[in-house]
Motif scaffolding. Structure first.
Motif, mmCIF file in Angstrom:
data_model
loop_
_atom_site.group_PDB
_atom_site.id
_atom_site.type_symbol
_atom_site.label_atom_id
_atom_site.label_comp_id
_atom_site.label_asym_id
_atom_site.label_seq_id
_atom_site.Cartn_x
_atom_site.Cartn_y
_atom_site.Cartn_z
ATOM 1 N N LEU A 36 -19.040 -34.476 -20.817
ATOM 2 C CA LEU A 36 -17.411 -33.995 -20.979
ATOM 3 C C LEU A 36 -16.999 -34.186 -22.052
ATOM 4 C CD1 LEU A 36 -15.655 -32.006 -19.784
ATOM 5 C CD2 LEU A 36 -14.483 -33.616 -18.582
ATOM 6 N N PRO A 37 -17.261 -35.614 -22.645
ATOM 7 C CA PRO A 37 -16.670 -36.103 -23.885
ATOM 8 C C PRO A 37 -17.244 -35.199 -25.015
ATOM 9 C CG PRO A 37 -16.931 -38.004 -22.457
ATOM 10 C CD PRO A 37 -17.555 -36.774 -21.667
ATOM 11 N N PHE A 38 -18.250 -35.015 -25.239
ATOM 12 C CA PHE A 38 -19.097 -34.402 -26.078
ATOM 13 C C PHE A 38 -18.651 -32.864 -26.326
ATOM 14 C CE2 PHE A 38 -22.034 -37.766 -25.226
ATOM 15 C CZ PHE A 38 -22.264 -38.260 -26.366
ATOM 16 N N ILE A 39 -18.146 -32.139 -25.089
ATOM 17 C CA ILE A 39 -17.785 -30.848 -25.022
ATOM 18 C C ILE A 39 -16.202 -31.106 -25.814
ATOM 19 C CG2 ILE A 39 -17.136 -28.921 -23.727
ATOM 20 C CD1 ILE A 39 -19.184 -29.743 -21.774
ATOM 21 N N PHE A 65 -19.674 -29.997 -35.203
ATOM 22 C CA PHE A 65 -19.473 -29.344 -33.980
ATOM 23 C C PHE A 65 -21.049 -29.150 -33.333
ATOM 24 C CE2 PHE A 65 -20.366 -24.973 -32.059
ATOM 25 C CZ PHE A 65 -19.571 -25.216 -31.015
ATOM 26 N N GLY A 66 -21.897 -29.002 -34.470
ATOM 27 C CA GLY A 66 -23.338 -28.721 -34.201
ATOM 28 C C GLY A 66 -23.934 -29.838 -33.462
ATOM 29 N N MET A 75 -28.598 -33.539 -23.864
ATOM 30 C CA MET A 75 -28.055 -34.573 -23.085
ATOM 31 C C MET A 75 -28.358 -34.336 -21.550
ATOM 32 S SD MET A 75 -24.472 -34.861 -25.372
ATOM 33 C CE MET A 75 -24.550 -34.468 -27.000
ATOM 34 N N VAL A 76 -28.010 -33.356 -21.185
ATOM 35 C CA VAL A 76 -28.395 -33.009 -19.656
ATOM 36 C C VAL A 76 -29.751 -33.241 -19.238
ATOM 37 C CG1 VAL A 76 -28.246 -30.922 -17.930
ATOM 38 C CG2 VAL A 76 -26.221 -31.179 -19.811
ATOM 39 N N GLY A 130 -27.929 -26.131 -27.209
ATOM 40 C CA GLY A 130 -26.637 -25.769 -26.884
ATOM 41 C C GLY A 130 -26.560 -25.526 -25.288
ATOM 42 N N ALA A 131 -24.988 -24.648 -25.420
ATOM 43 C CA ALA A 131 -24.934 -24.406 -24.015
ATOM 44 C C ALA A 131 -26.094 -23.407 -23.331
ATOM 45 C CB ALA A 131 -23.426 -23.872 -23.798
#
Length: 422
Positions: A36-39, A65-66, A75-76, A130-131
């Protein structure tokens, strides 16, 4: 109604709580919380990128941002096997398991080689980092976690071996590492199985469903329904969070390409739901209820509770009012369910069908930013967007009002009865 509430309390809620406590639900929830901190950092850089439109001489804020939002799947993929080993108390394997999960994810998405013409060097990247690759990262993390869990107690050496522990750990990790990497190698390179696009294709109906008026309504109703029983909405995280993150990633790519329209922009995103229009005060739009308690309640208890919940409510933190008044209270549970239905349909109508209010075209996920400041930022200074957020707030208040009055009257009677008894 009494039978329904009894069924919810004695049958449905305990079963749902068991699901909430399942190890993989907890692991995925914790992993998403840790990124979450990175988001949030990505949200800040995304907002600052607006300055590049007015001041071209500034360095591009899309670059940092990238390196935040556009790398969250990496990360996940590391955090899921790491947290799984942590929960299962396989602490010696957790870091190696995390790195192996990361490697398996990179195999699954087949990184593209990118040439840097200016520096004359090469690197690698992929949109899935990314997402967009969140579901694949979760899958890779689970597979790596399961393999390392299966071999957690395996060792090539006996307990009384004279070989140092750190050397034993190196050799004992070889088998799960090789098995995980070979599994990805065989599937992707030998059998030519496109894991990434297969997972994306399999889950695209879910993405499409969430971005329909009925899909969004059902999902947000479930959020309110579960939360009204005091159960965290994180139980839905493994399914809904990647969809919301993928939605904002798609929106940003459409905006960057200059092809964004009302029809193709997603509204099932964190930005739209949490910081733009819907959840004013937290899940279930509870700020209007808190204000009713503060200024319209005749009950001393509700007035005191409203005052205690006011500052957290302004910051969109509503656990105090949910657990202090709403959870397992039929008079306030029902209007909370209605918030998920009515507000979903209301915002869909005036952003998609009748495009009165703008759909956010940037990422802004600082959910603790008070409304309508967050609306102003996420809609890039739209006055109409702010006015629509105010209208949404009044609609939520109209839903709460009759149920609040009934509950307030009940509390007043209880307080009067207590005084007479005293």
């Amino acid at each position: 109604m009494n039978k329904f509430m009894k069924w919810l309390e004695e049958s449905f809620a305990p079963r749902l709580q068991k699901i909430t406590n399942l190890i993989w639900i907890v692991v995925i929830k914790d992993s998403l919380l840790q990124i979450l901190p990175f988001i949030l950092a990505g949200s800040i850089f995304c907002c600052l990128a607006i300055l590049n439109d007015y001041f071209p001489s500034l360095p591009s804020f899309w670059t940092p941002f990238g390196w935040t939002m556009s790398k969250i799947s990496l990360m996940v993929a590391f955090l899921i096997p790491f947290n799984y080993c942590e929960k299962k108390r396989f602490r010696k394997q957790r870091i190696i398991a995390g790195i192996t999960g990361l490697m398996l994810f990179m195999i699954c998405v087949e990184p593209e080689i990118i040439a840097d013409n200016q520096a004359g060097t090469f690197g690698q990247g992929h949109d899935a980092y990314g997402a967009g690759g969140m579901f694949v990262a979760i899958l890779a993390g689970i597979v790596a976690g399961l393999i390392f869990g299966a071999f957690a107690k395996f060792s090539f050496f006996k307990e009384d071996s004279a070989i140092p522990d750190f050397v034993r750990q190196w050799f004992d990790a070889l088998l799960p590492i090789c098995l995980t990497i070979c599994l990805g190698w065989i599937a992707v390179d030998i059998l030519h199985f496109d894991i990434y696009n297969t997972v994306v294709a399999a889950l695209s109906p879910l993405q499409s469903f969430a971005n329909t008026w009925y899909g969004m309504t059902i999902i947000l109703f479930l959020y309110c329904f579960i939360y009204s029983m005091g159960i965290s909405t994180w139980v839905l995280t493994p399914v809904t969070e990647p969809v919301k993150l993928a939605g904002i990633a798609t929106n940003l790519s459409l905006v960057a390409a200059g092809t964004a329209t009302v029809a193709n922009l997603s509204i099932f995103t964190e930005t739209f739901i949490y910081t733009c229009y819907l959840w004013i005060g937290g899940v279930g739009a509870t700020l209007s209820l808190v204000l009713l308690m503060c200024f319209a309640a005749k009950s001393r208890e509700l007035k005191a509770l409203g005052r205690a919940c006011l500052i957290p409510g302004i910051l969109n933190i509503n656990e105090p009012v949910v657990f202090g008044a709403i959870a397992w209270n039929p008079l306030l549970m029902i209007p909370m369910w209605l918030q998920g239905i009515v507000l979903s349909l209301f915002t869909w109508l005036f952003t998609k069908v009748i495009p009165l209010a703008p759909i956010p075209r940037i990422q802004f996920e600082l959910w603790y930013c008070p409304y309508p400041i967050s609306t102003f930022i996420s809609t890039q200074g739209s006055v109409i967007g702010v006015l629509f957020a105010v209208a949404t707030f009044f609609v939520s208040g109209l839903i709460w009002f009759p149920f609040f009055k009934a509950y307030d009257a009940q509390k007043v009677r209880d307080e009067q009865a207590a005084l007479k008894k005293a």
